[in-house]
Scaffold this motif. Structure first.
Motif, PDB file in Angstrom:
ATOM      1  N   ALA A 169      -1.464  -5.870  -4.168  1.00  0.00           N
ATOM      2  CA  ALA A 169      -1.319  -4.806  -3.174  1.00  0.00           C
ATOM      3  C   ALA A 169       0.028  -4.833  -2.477  1.00  0.00           C
ATOM      4  N   MET A 170       0.795  -5.898  -2.673  1.00  0.00           N
ATOM      5  CA  MET A 170       2.114  -6.039  -2.045  1.00  0.00           C
ATOM      6  C   MET A 170       3.257  -5.532  -2.923  1.00  0.00           C
ATOM      7  N   ILE A 171       2.984  -5.283  -4.218  1.00  0.00           N
ATOM      8  CA  ILE A 171       4.062  -4.985  -5.168  1.00  0.00           C
ATOM      9  C   ILE A 171       4.749  -3.663  -4.829  1.00  0.00           C
ATOM     10  N   GLN A 172       6.072  -3.711  -4.752  1.00  0.00           N
ATOM     11  CA  GLN A 172       6.892  -2.493  -4.725  1.00  0.00           C
ATOM     12  C   GLN A 172       7.941  -2.660  -5.813  1.00  0.00           C
ATOM     13  N   SER A 173       7.717  -2.001  -6.947  1.00  0.00           N
ATOM     14  CA  SER A 173       8.532  -2.240  -8.133  1.00  0.00           C
ATOM     15  C   SER A 173       9.821  -1.433  -8.156  1.00  0.00           C
ATOM     16  N   MET A 174       9.945  -0.423  -7.319  1.00  0.00           N
ATOM     17  CA  MET A 174      11.163   0.385  -7.227  1.00  0.00           C
ATOM     18  C   MET A 174      11.080   1.203  -5.955  1.00  0.00           C
ATOM     19  N   GLU A 175      12.182   1.825  -5.575  1.00  0.00           N
ATOM     20  CA  GLU A 175      12.206   2.583  -4.324  1.00  0.00           C
ATOM     21  C   GLU A 175      11.282   3.797  -4.361  1.00  0.00           C
ATOM     22  N   ASP A 176      11.104   4.406  -5.529  1.00  0.00           N
ATOM     23  CA  ASP A 176      10.231   5.578  -5.618  1.00  0.00           C
ATOM     24  C   ASP A 176       8.768   5.234  -5.386  1.00  0.00           C
ATOM     25  N   ALA A 177       8.404   3.983  -5.614  1.00  0.00           N
ATOM     26  CA  ALA A 177       7.012   3.553  -5.490  1.00  0.00           C
ATOM     27  C   ALA A 177       6.791   2.810  -4.168  1.00  0.00           C
ATOM     28  N   SER A 178       5.532   2.779  -3.744  1.00  0.00           N
ATOM     29  CA  SER A 178       5.164   2.047  -2.529  1.00  0.00           C
ATOM     30  C   SER A 178       4.010   1.102  -2.843  1.00  0.00           C
ATOM     31  N   PRO A 179       3.892   0.009  -2.096  1.00  0.00           N
ATOM     32  CA  PRO A 179       2.777  -0.913  -2.319  1.00  0.00           C
ATOM     33  C   PRO A 179       1.431  -0.236  -2.038  1.00  0.00           C
ATOM     34  N   ALA A 180       0.411  -0.678  -2.737  1.00  0.00           N
ATOM     35  CA  ALA A 180      -0.931  -0.125  -2.506  1.00  0.00           C
ATOM     36  C   ALA A 180      -1.364  -0.342  -1.055  1.00  0.00           C
ATOM     37  N   LYS A 181      -0.999  -1.493  -0.499  1.00  0.00           N
ATOM     38  CA  LYS A 181      -1.362  -1.771   0.900  1.00  0.00           C
ATOM     39  C   LYS A 181      -0.712  -0.759   1.837  1.00  0.00           C
ATOM     40  N   TRP A 182       0.527  -0.366   1.521  1.00  0.00           N
ATOM     41  CA  TRP A 182       1.202   0.624   2.355  1.00  0.00           C
ATOM     42  C   TRP A 182       0.505   1.977   2.257  1.00  0.00           C
ATOM     43  N   HIS A 183       0.078   2.381   1.063  1.00  0.00           N
ATOM     44  CA  HIS A 183      -0.662   3.643   0.926  1.00  0.00           C
ATOM     45  C   HIS A 183      -1.949   3.599   1.760  1.00  0.00           C
ATOM     46  N   LEU A 184      -2.656   2.481   1.709  1.00  0.00           N
ATOM     47  CA  LEU A 184      -3.880   2.339   2.503  1.00  0.00           C
ATOM     48  C   LEU A 184      -3.596   2.511   3.994  1.00  0.00           C
ATOM     49  N   ALA A 185      -2.480   1.948   4.432  1.00  0.00           N
ATOM     50  CA  ALA A 185      -2.134   2.014   5.857  1.00  0.00           C
ATOM     51  C   ALA A 185      -1.524   3.353   6.244  1.00  0.00           C
ATOM     52  N   HIS A 186      -0.649   3.891   5.406  1.00  0.00           N
ATOM     53  CA  HIS A 186       0.016   5.155   5.742  1.00  0.00           C
ATOM     54  C   HIS A 186      -0.976   6.292   5.880  1.00  0.00           C
ATOM     55  N   THR A 187      -1.929   6.395   4.956  1.00  0.00           N
ATOM     56  CA  THR A 187      -2.913   7.470   5.073  1.00  0.00           C
ATOM     57  C   THR A 187      -3.747   7.312   6.343  1.00  0.00           C
ATOM     58  N   THR A 188      -3.925   6.089   6.781  1.00  0.00           N
ATOM     59  CA  THR A 188      -4.635   5.839   8.043  1.00  0.00           C
ATOM     60  C   THR A 188      -3.759   6.194   9.235  1.00  0.00           C
ATOM     61  N   TRP A 189      -2.482   5.851   9.148  1.00  0.00           N
ATOM     62  CA  TRP A 189      -1.526   6.256  10.190  1.00  0.00           C
ATOM     63  C   TRP A 189      -1.528   7.772  10.367  1.00  0.00           C
ATOM     64  N   PHE A 190      -1.615   8.516   9.294  1.00  0.00           N
ATOM     65  CA  PHE A 190      -1.620   9.982   9.372  1.00  0.00           C
ATOM     66  C   PHE A 190      -2.774  10.465  10.251  1.00  0.00           C
ATOM     67  N   TRP A 191      -3.987   9.939   9.989  1.00  0.00           N
ATOM     68  CA  TRP A 191      -5.142  10.348  10.799  1.00  0.00           C
ATOM     69  C   TRP A 191      -4.978   9.902  12.251  1.00  0.00           C
ATOM     70  N   GLU A 192      -4.497   8.686  12.446  1.00  0.00           N
ATOM     71  CA  GLU A 192      -4.365   8.168  13.801  1.00  0.00           C
ATOM     72  C   GLU A 192      -3.316   8.959  14.592  1.00  0.00           C
ATOM     73  N   THR A 193      -2.223   9.322  13.930  1.00  0.00           N
ATOM     74  CA  THR A 193      -1.118   9.976  14.624  1.00  0.00           C
ATOM     75  C   THR A 193      -1.400  11.442  14.920  1.00  0.00           C
ATOM     76  N   PHE A 194      -1.754  12.200  13.889  1.00  0.00           N
ATOM     77  CA  PHE A 194      -1.848  13.646  14.051  1.00  0.00           C
ATOM     78  C   PHE A 194      -3.213  14.137  14.509  1.00  0.00           C
ATOM     79  N   LEU A 195      -4.222  13.279  14.427  1.00  0.00           N
ATOM     80  CA  LEU A 195      -5.551  13.669  14.906  1.00  0.00           C
ATOM     81  C   LEU A 195      -5.968  12.860  16.131  1.00  0.00           C
ATOM     82  N   LEU A 196      -6.084  11.548  16.003  1.00  0.00           N
ATOM     83  CA  LEU A 196      -6.624  10.742  17.099  1.00  0.00           C
ATOM     84  C   LEU A 196      -5.664  10.662  18.288  1.00  0.00           C
TER      85      LEU A 196
END
Length: 418
Positions: free
Chosen positions: A39-66
């Motif tokens: 979940a930590m792997i970032q193999s290139m700049e175009d890609a993001s770690p799986a852990k970051w996707h899990l957190a970013h999508t949560t940040w979206f809900w927390e920021t723009f809704l909650l």
């Protein structure tokens, strides 16, 4: 105006709440096979770690809704927005994109706890009618990141010499399809979202486009056809390539689609024998255009593709089902199989630049940064892929990438002039 357009297309409350819960659960199910290290792997700049996707999508809900709409809500951790904001300038400073793989802490378990807390807090907002358009946007946003999570981890696991699978098991054989040509007489076509259901702002406004007579292939280009292109010296024939594409091939020594090795290719089930009947994927716009030239055809414009998808000006050709074909239904390995219709298997390159439609205006505020500011130097892809959540795409959907990018499930469907 954009907010009004979204409001009219929002789902009813029970359906929207169910979609929210299923979307949140699917993201976690997709990441479940991954270890903390995976979940930590970032193999290139175009890609993001799986852990970051899990957190970013949560940040979206927390920021723009909650944060903005839940009275008394306090941020889960005041320092995390800096880590998990993506590109929203209106939301302030953020961690450098290329260094997302350096975020070893918070841990994967802590990110999953963050997800759980935000998902639970969202329950009190799901019944708010005034927030339904924004919740619908948040669901679509997370669905996009579900596909990115899969393609990003595929690229990451590919870097491992052992070729580790994310899922075990064998792959479904592709169906062999006879290519036919669907002819279109040309004329004035109505392009863009028609106002029914959700759409991103870049899909409108609806407008008229004049088409010349053309034909669109009924099937996608396959691995077997691509092997013929390679055998015929396709990657070594400069006359087939756009100037930028030829420079890219030379600089990076490109000789095949991404993930190919001999008669095998890398998948989320590890290295497997390549099926010649399956649609070719993980190609760039440069490669797609060169192949089309080699085949004596061309790439369709995005307007031609949409006209056929909608069944416009073709009495015997009904509209194609955006929810049809080979798309993602559950947490399982995506794999192109060559399904019928225009949707599924892979995103299809068009020859159209990603530009605003006539009278387009980006929505105000941070949400307005979602699409409009990227309308430069990219090309439009249409359809959906085997990693796209079923129901996410539609005839007017505009995906977009830079011409050299190919880590997504990208392929092509040929077109020709009549």
């Amino acid at each position: 105006m954009a907010q009004e357009r979204l409001r009219s297309s929002a789902q009813d409350e029970p359906q929207l709440a169910d979609s929210f819960r299923k979307t949140r659960a699917l993201t976690e199910a997709l990441a479940a096979p991954l270890s903390e290290a995976d979940a930590m792997i970032q193999s290139m700049e175009d890609a993001s770690p799986a852990k970051w996707h899990l957190a970013h999508t949560t940040w979206f809900w927390e920021t723009f809704l909650l944060r903005d709409h839940a009275e008394g809500y306090r941020l889960y951790d005041a320092e995390w927005p800096f880590l998990f904001n993506s590109y929203y300038e209106a939301e302030g400073a953020r961690h450098t994109r290329c260094d997302r793989g350096m975020i070893s802490r918070p841990s994967l378990a802590e990110v999953l706890d963050y997800r759980s807390a935000v998902t639970e807090a969202m329950e009190r907002l799901l019944g708010r009618e005034d927030l339904q358009p924004l919740i619908t946007l948040g669901i679509a946003h997370e669905q996009q990141h579900q596909e990115l999570l899969l393609t990003d981890i595929k690229h990451g696991l590919f870097q491992n010499p052992l070729g580790p699978p994310m899922w075990e098991g064998s792959q479904q054989a592709a169906a062999e399809r006879v290519r036919e040509w669907q002819e279109h007489p040309g004329g004035i076509a109505l392009i863009g979202h028609d106002g029914e259901g959700f759409a991103f702002d870049n899909e409108g406004p609806r407008h008229r486009v004049l088409l010349e007579p053309f034909a669109l292939a009924s099937s996608l280009v396959t691995n077997g056809e691509w092997a013929e292109f390679i055998a015929d010296g396709g990657y070594g024939t400069a006359s087939l390539w756009l100037s930028d594409g030829w420079a890219w091939v030379q600089e990076h020594r490109i000789a095949s689609p991404d993930y190919w090795r001999g008669e095998e290719h890398f998948t989320l089930q590890g290295w497997v024998d390549r099926d010649p009947s399956a649609p070719v994927t993980h190609i760039s716009f440069y490669e797609a255009d060169a192949f089309a030239t080699w085949a004596g055809a061309r790439l369709p414009t995005e307007f031609e593709w949409e006209a056929v998808a909608r069944g416009q000006h073709a009495e015997e050709a009904p509209a194609h089902d955006p929810a049809g074909g080979n798309q993602l239904d559950e947490a399982a390995p995506p794999h192109p199989t060559g399904s019928e219709g225009l949707f599924g298997d892979c995103w299809q390159f068009t020859r159209s630049a990603y530009l605003p439609y006539p009278r387009y205006e980006a929505p105000s505020g941070a949400v307005g940064e979602y699409n409009g500011k990227f309308m430069s130097g990219q090309v439009v892809l249409r359809g959906a892929s085997c990693a796209t959540v079923r129901g996410h795409s539609r005839a007017s959907y505009r995906n977009f990438f830079y011409p050299h990018q190919r880590w997504q499930f990208t392929g092509l469907r040929l077109a020709k002039d009549l």
